[in-house]
Design a protein around this motif. Structure first.
Motif, short mmCIF file in Angstrom:
data_model
loop_
_atom_site.label_atom_id
_atom_site.label_comp_id
_atom_site.label_asym_id
_atom_site.label_seq_id
_atom_site.Cartn_x
_atom_site.Cartn_y
_atom_site.Cartn_z
N THR A 41 28.50 -3.38 43.43
CA THR A 41 27.99 -4.52 42.65
C THR A 41 29.13 -5.29 42.01
OG1 THR A 41 25.89 -3.40 42.20
CG2 THR A 41 26.53 -5.18 40.70
N HIS A 42 30.11 -4.57 41.45
CA HIS A 42 31.26 -5.23 40.83
C HIS A 42 32.04 -6.06 41.84
CE1 HIS A 42 31.41 -1.96 37.46
NE2 HIS A 42 30.39 -2.78 37.34
N LEU A 43 32.21 -5.52 43.03
CA LEU A 43 32.93 -6.25 44.07
C LEU A 43 32.15 -7.50 44.51
CD1 LEU A 43 34.16 -3.26 46.28
CD2 LEU A 43 35.52 -4.64 44.69
N GLN A 44 30.83 -7.38 44.56
CA GLN A 44 30.01 -8.52 44.98
C GLN A 44 30.00 -9.63 43.93
OE1 GLN A 44 26.29 -6.51 45.80
NE2 GLN A 44 26.65 -6.51 48.00
N THR A 45 29.90 -9.26 42.66
CA THR A 45 29.91 -10.30 41.62
C THR A 45 31.27 -10.99 41.56
OG1 THR A 45 30.43 -8.57 39.95
CG2 THR A 45 28.13 -9.26 40.17
N GLU A 46 32.33 -10.22 41.73
CA GLU A 46 33.67 -10.81 41.75
C GLU A 46 33.80 -11.79 42.91
OE1 GLU A 46 38.36 -9.41 42.31
OE2 GLU A 46 36.75 -7.92 42.29
N GLN A 47 33.34 -11.38 44.08
CA GLN A 47 33.41 -12.24 45.26
C GLN A 47 32.54 -13.48 45.09
OE1 GLN A 47 32.36 -10.24 48.89
NE2 GLN A 47 32.52 -12.09 50.14
N LEU A 48 31.39 -13.31 44.46
CA LEU A 48 30.46 -14.42 44.27
C LEU A 48 31.04 -15.47 43.34
CD1 LEU A 48 27.69 -15.53 45.00
CD2 LEU A 48 26.70 -14.19 43.13
N VAL A 49 31.66 -15.04 42.26
CA VAL A 49 32.30 -15.99 41.33
C VAL A 49 33.39 -16.78 42.05
CG1 VAL A 49 33.69 -16.24 39.24
CG2 VAL A 49 31.80 -14.64 39.27
N LYS A 50 34.22 -16.09 42.79
CA LYS A 50 35.30 -16.76 43.53
C LYS A 50 34.74 -17.75 44.55
CE LYS A 50 38.76 -13.07 43.11
NZ LYS A 50 39.58 -12.06 43.84
N GLN A 51 33.68 -17.34 45.25
CA GLN A 51 33.10 -18.20 46.27
C GLN A 51 32.49 -19.46 45.65
OE1 GLN A 51 33.23 -17.46 49.56
NE2 GLN A 51 32.19 -19.33 50.18
N ILE A 52 31.80 -19.30 44.53
CA ILE A 52 31.19 -20.45 43.87
C ILE A 52 32.25 -21.40 43.33
CG2 ILE A 52 29.80 -21.17 41.87
CD1 ILE A 52 28.10 -18.67 42.28
N CYS A 53 33.26 -20.85 42.69
CA CYS A 53 34.34 -21.70 42.14
C CYS A 53 35.04 -22.49 43.24
CB CYS A 53 35.35 -20.83 41.38
SG CYS A 53 34.77 -20.23 39.79
N SER A 54 35.41 -21.82 44.33
CA SER A 54 36.12 -22.51 45.41
C SER A 54 35.21 -23.54 46.08
CB SER A 54 36.63 -21.50 46.43
OG SER A 54 35.55 -20.80 47.03
N THR A 55 33.93 -23.22 46.21
CA THR A 55 32.98 -24.17 46.81
C THR A 55 32.83 -25.42 45.96
OG1 THR A 55 31.74 -22.37 47.85
CG2 THR A 55 30.62 -24.48 47.63
N LEU A 56 32.74 -25.25 44.65
CA LEU A 56 32.63 -26.40 43.74
C LEU A 56 33.86 -27.30 43.83
CD1 LEU A 56 31.06 -24.68 40.61
CD2 LEU A 56 30.07 -26.63 41.82
N ILE A 57 35.02 -26.68 43.80
CA ILE A 57 36.26 -27.45 43.79
C ILE A 57 36.49 -28.16 45.12
CG2 ILE A 57 38.79 -27.23 43.68
CD1 ILE A 57 38.30 -25.07 41.52
N MET A 58 36.12 -27.52 46.21
CA MET A 58 36.36 -28.09 47.54
C MET A 58 35.31 -29.13 47.94
SD MET A 58 39.15 -26.77 48.69
CE MET A 58 39.04 -27.18 50.43
N ASN A 59 34.07 -28.98 47.47
CA ASN A 59 32.97 -29.79 48.00
C ASN A 59 32.32 -30.77 47.01
OD1 ASN A 59 33.30 -28.32 50.36
ND2 ASN A 59 31.66 -26.91 49.91
N PHE A 60 32.70 -30.70 45.74
CA PHE A 60 32.03 -31.53 44.75
C PHE A 60 33.02 -32.41 43.98
CE2 PHE A 60 29.02 -28.19 45.58
CZ PHE A 60 27.77 -28.77 45.42
N GLU A 61 32.50 -33.48 43.42
CA GLU A 61 33.33 -34.35 42.58
C GLU A 61 33.67 -33.64 41.27
OE1 GLU A 61 31.15 -37.91 41.97
OE2 GLU A 61 31.43 -38.66 44.03
N ASP A 62 34.73 -34.14 40.62
CA ASP A 62 35.20 -33.51 39.39
C ASP A 62 34.13 -33.47 38.31
OD1 ASP A 62 37.62 -32.79 40.33
OD2 ASP A 62 38.78 -34.31 39.28
N THR A 63 33.31 -34.52 38.22
CA THR A 63 32.30 -34.56 37.15
C THR A 63 31.29 -33.42 37.30
OG1 THR A 63 31.07 -36.17 38.50
CG2 THR A 63 32.49 -37.03 36.74
#
Length: 401
Positions: A270-292
């Motif tokens: 579970t700890h590994l999955q939550t860590e991976q999920l946070v990283k995936q969400i952060c990178s997805t936001l930065i790569m695919n969404f506007e700054d706002t």
């Protein structure tokens, strides 16, 4: 048929449905011309709804479904909705109860069934119902048979608010493997709010402190076992099949299958999955969404994380987007919020920030850090230590530091 006899037959069928006793009522459907989808409860439930809802009357469901399908109006009857309250159909109830066996049976007869929605509930699909209740096996199955197509709700089950509902509910119920799959396949969902209009996948994850290492309190022996479960080398299969050498293999087979070790292994997974999920969400936001959008989603999530003490999430967000240290909610930036909510690990994290940034953050809206430390801590943080004396000592330490 008069109403008294009809009510008596309804009660008989109801009892048979919950007891998986098809033989006692089959003659009613075969010889007495009783409607297969007749309402037999005050809530407008049919025999199929009741039997599926028990998650145990599988033979009754199988026999009834076969009879419905051969009656000439099979699909229509299978999709009959409850008339009182929320109009759930049988597959919605299977998802809600975690009844994977009957869900498979229904979909086998009607492959379009997973696309059906509760029309007056924002387009809720059976998959969303299963995710809401956290039924892992049923969620996995419905995920495999629900298609990414626009349906009666006007959107795909995996897009917009319906998709965000499934994602946030999967996170809320701890189905992180499902959440990781959805984030990878449908990256737009990370910037989408669910039915509340404010909660995103990351903000829900920020409330799940107990599923991060910082919220997990292990005993000495649990910590020893936890540390021996290597992230990459000691997988589930490795523990169960053994490592090098016959003695090591035997020990791993014995202890790897012990419930005590399995529990700790699940905690680490579970700890590994939550860590991976946070990283995936952060990178997805930065790569695919506007700054706002990125600023808003990450900022809202880290302030929730401060309140709950989920410092791993905060650290990952700031690492990806350093300017977030200046994000404010109701006049409180991250530094002040950490003091206000008495979150030591978050507060210590702030000391990794440059002196200039800390100085700027500490002077917002006239109140400095001492003003906040002088206020009484929130009750849920006070009670982390017992006794008034210890609570006062803890408050004084906050003020002095």
């Amino acid at each position: 048929m008069n109403s008294i006899k009809r009510d008596a037959i309804s009660r008989q069928i109801y009892k048979a449905a919950i007891q998986d006793d098809w033989d006692s009522v089959s003659h009613i459907f075969e010889t007495e011309n009783w409607r297969l989808n007749a309402e037999i409860s005050l809530y407008g439930e049919t025999p199929l709804h009741i039997a599926v809802g028990t998650n145990s009357s599988h033979r009754f469901v199988e026999k009834l479904v076969k009879m419905i399908v051969t009656s000439g109006n099979g699909v229509g009857m299978l999709r009959t909705t409850i008339k009182v309250g929320r109009p759930y159909n049988a597959l919605h109830l299977a998802g809600k109860r975690g009844n994977c066996k009957d869900a498979k049976l229904l979909v086998d007869y009607d492959p379009e069934f997973p696309q059906t929605v509760v029309s007056d509930d924002g387009g809720t699909t059976p998959l969303e119902m299963a995710a809401w209740k956290g039924h892992k096996e049923t969620v996995h199955y419905l995920l495999s048979v629900t298609r990414d197509e626009v349906g009666l709700s006007g959107t795909s089950p995996f897009r917009g608010t319906p998709g965000a509902n499934i994602l946030t509910q999967a996170i809320a119920t701890g189905l992180y493997d499902v959440a990781l799959y959805l984030v990878e396949k449908y990256p737009d969902l990370v910037g989408q709010t669910n039915y509340t209009g404010s909660a995103t996948a990351l903000s829900i994850l920020a409330t799940k402190r107990n599923d991060f290492p910082s919220g997990c309190h292990l005993t000495f022996w649990q910590h020893i076992i936890y540390s021996r479960l290597d992230d990459t080398e000691v997988k589930v299969a490795d523990i169960e099949s053994g490592g090098r050498g016959p003695a090591r293999t035997l020990l791993r087979r014995i202890f790897g299958k012990a419930p005590y070790v399995k529990h700790i292994r699940q905690i680490k997974a579970t700890h590994l999955q939550t860590e991976q999920l946070v990283k995936q969400i952060c990178s997805t936001l930065i790569m695919n969404f506007e700054d706002t959008t990125t600023w808003k989603v990450l900022g809202h999530a880290i302030h929730i994380a401060v309140r709950h003490g989920t410092h791993e999430l905060i650290e990952e967000c700031i690492r990806n987007y350093p300017e977030l240290i200046r994000y404010e909610v109701e006049g409180l930036n991250l530094f002040k919020a950490a003091i206000n909510h008495r979150q030591e690990k978050v507060f210590n994290l702030m000391y990794q920030i440059s002196a200039h940034s800390l100085d700027t953050m500490a002077k917002v809206n006239g109140e400095n850090a001492l003003h906040l430390a002088a206020n009484l801590a929130p009750y849920h943080r006070l009670r982390t230590v017992t006794g008034v004396a210890l609570q006062m000592q803890r408050e004084l330490l906050w003020f002095k530091n």
